[in-house]
Design a protein around this motif. Structure first.
Motif, PDB file in Angstrom:
ATOM      1  N   TYR A   1       0.857  -1.188   0.000  1.00  0.00           N
ATOM      2  CA  TYR A   1       0.000   0.000   0.000  1.00  0.00           C
ATOM      3  C   TYR A   1       0.894   1.240   0.000  1.00  0.00           C
ATOM      4  O   TYR A   1       1.752   1.396   0.865  1.00  0.00           O
ATOM      5  CB  TYR A   1      -0.912  -0.011   1.235  1.00  0.00           C
ATOM      6  N   THR A   2       0.714   2.108  -0.980  1.00  0.00           N
ATOM      7  CA  THR A   2       1.471   3.354  -1.064  1.00  0.00           C
ATOM      8  C   THR A   2       0.603   4.487  -0.546  1.00  0.00           C
ATOM      9  O   THR A   2      -0.574   4.582  -0.888  1.00  0.00           O
ATOM     10  CB  THR A   2       1.903   3.616  -2.521  1.00  0.00           C
ATOM     11  N   TRP A   3       1.192   5.362   0.277  1.00  0.00           N
ATOM     12  CA  TRP A   3       0.445   6.443   0.900  1.00  0.00           C
ATOM     13  C   TRP A   3       1.346   7.663   1.062  1.00  0.00           C
ATOM     14  O   TRP A   3       2.563   7.583   0.974  1.00  0.00           O
ATOM     15  CB  TRP A   3      -0.124   5.995   2.243  1.00  0.00           C
ATOM     16  N   PHE A   4       0.726   8.820   1.252  1.00  0.00           N
ATOM     17  CA  PHE A   4       1.457  10.069   1.432  1.00  0.00           C
ATOM     18  C   PHE A   4       1.505  10.411   2.909  1.00  0.00           C
ATOM     19  O   PHE A   4       0.476  10.548   3.566  1.00  0.00           O
ATOM     20  CB  PHE A   4       0.789  11.201   0.650  1.00  0.00           C
TER      21      PHE A   4
ATOM     22  N   ALA B   1       3.240  14.199   7.624  1.00  0.00           N
ATOM     23  CA  ALA B   1       4.213  14.689   8.606  1.00  0.00           C
ATOM     24  C   ALA B   1       5.593  14.892   7.968  1.00  0.00           C
ATOM     25  O   ALA B   1       6.270  15.881   8.241  1.00  0.00           O
ATOM     26  CB  ALA B   1       4.317  13.723   9.781  1.00  0.00           C
ATOM     27  N   SER B   2       6.005  13.974   7.089  1.00  0.00           N
ATOM     28  CA  SER B   2       7.331  14.077   6.473  1.00  0.00           C
ATOM     29  C   SER B   2       7.284  14.672   5.070  1.00  0.00           C
ATOM     30  O   SER B   2       8.315  15.040   4.528  1.00  0.00           O
ATOM     31  CB  SER B   2       7.991  12.695   6.411  1.00  0.00           C
ATOM     32  N   GLY B   3       6.070  14.743   4.476  1.00  0.00           N
ATOM     33  CA  GLY B   3       5.938  15.265   3.119  1.00  0.00           C
ATOM     34  C   GLY B   3       6.447  14.301   2.065  1.00  0.00           C
ATOM     35  O   GLY B   3       6.795  14.711   0.963  1.00  0.00           O
ATOM     36  N   GLU B   4       6.485  13.004   2.376  1.00  0.00           N
ATOM     37  CA  GLU B   4       7.010  12.001   1.459  1.00  0.00           C
ATOM     38  C   GLU B   4       5.974  10.916   1.178  1.00  0.00           C
ATOM     39  O   GLU B   4       5.116  10.639   2.006  1.00  0.00           O
ATOM     40  CB  GLU B   4       8.243  11.325   2.062  1.00  0.00           C
ATOM     41  N   THR B   5       6.099  10.314  -0.007  1.00  0.00           N
ATOM     42  CA  THR B   5       5.308   9.139  -0.336  1.00  0.00           C
ATOM     43  C   THR B   5       6.009   7.935   0.267  1.00  0.00           C
ATOM     44  O   THR B   5       7.212   7.781   0.132  1.00  0.00           O
ATOM     45  CB  THR B   5       5.193   8.980  -1.865  1.00  0.00           C
ATOM     46  N   LYS B   6       5.255   7.093   0.946  1.00  0.00           N
ATOM     47  CA  LYS B   6       5.812   5.906   1.596  1.00  0.00           C
ATOM     48  C   LYS B   6       5.031   4.674   1.167  1.00  0.00           C
ATOM     49  O   LYS B   6       3.901   4.777   0.705  1.00  0.00           O
ATOM     50  CB  LYS B   6       5.776   6.053   3.115  1.00  0.00           C
TER      51      LYS B   6
END
Length: 86
Positions: free
Chosen positions: A16-19, A22-27
């Motif tokens: 699962y990819t999500w934004f 808090a860090s401003g990154e895609t994870k």
């Protein structure tokens, strides 16, 4: 998923990819494939000998691939957070 017979079932890996706001990154989060052992239902009717012979015993049952959700709505028009500048 609702198992319909006892035995081993392999649940597929999930990604699962999500934004991350808090860090401003895609994870991406991942769960590995998992094998579970489904117990027989003690309240179910007993299987007949003929139906027991048709059940595979050498390979675990496979879980179907999860359905993919279409992303068509995001291409139609941008959300309000995508159009406003700071």
């Amino acid at each position: 998923m609702i198992p319909t017979r006892p035995g081993k079932i392999t649940l597929p890996a999930i990604e699962y990819t999500w934004f991350d706001t808090a860090s401003g990154e895609t994870k991406t989060s991942r769960l590995p494939a998992t094998e579970i052992d489904v117990a027989a239902d003690p309240n179910a009717n007993t299987l007949t000998v003929a139906s027991q012979t048709t059940l595979p015993t050498d390979k675990p049952a496979e879980c179907p691939e999860p359905a993919r959700v279409s992303d068509a709505t995001s291409q139609e028009s941008p959300g309000i957070w995508q159009t406003q500048s700071q």
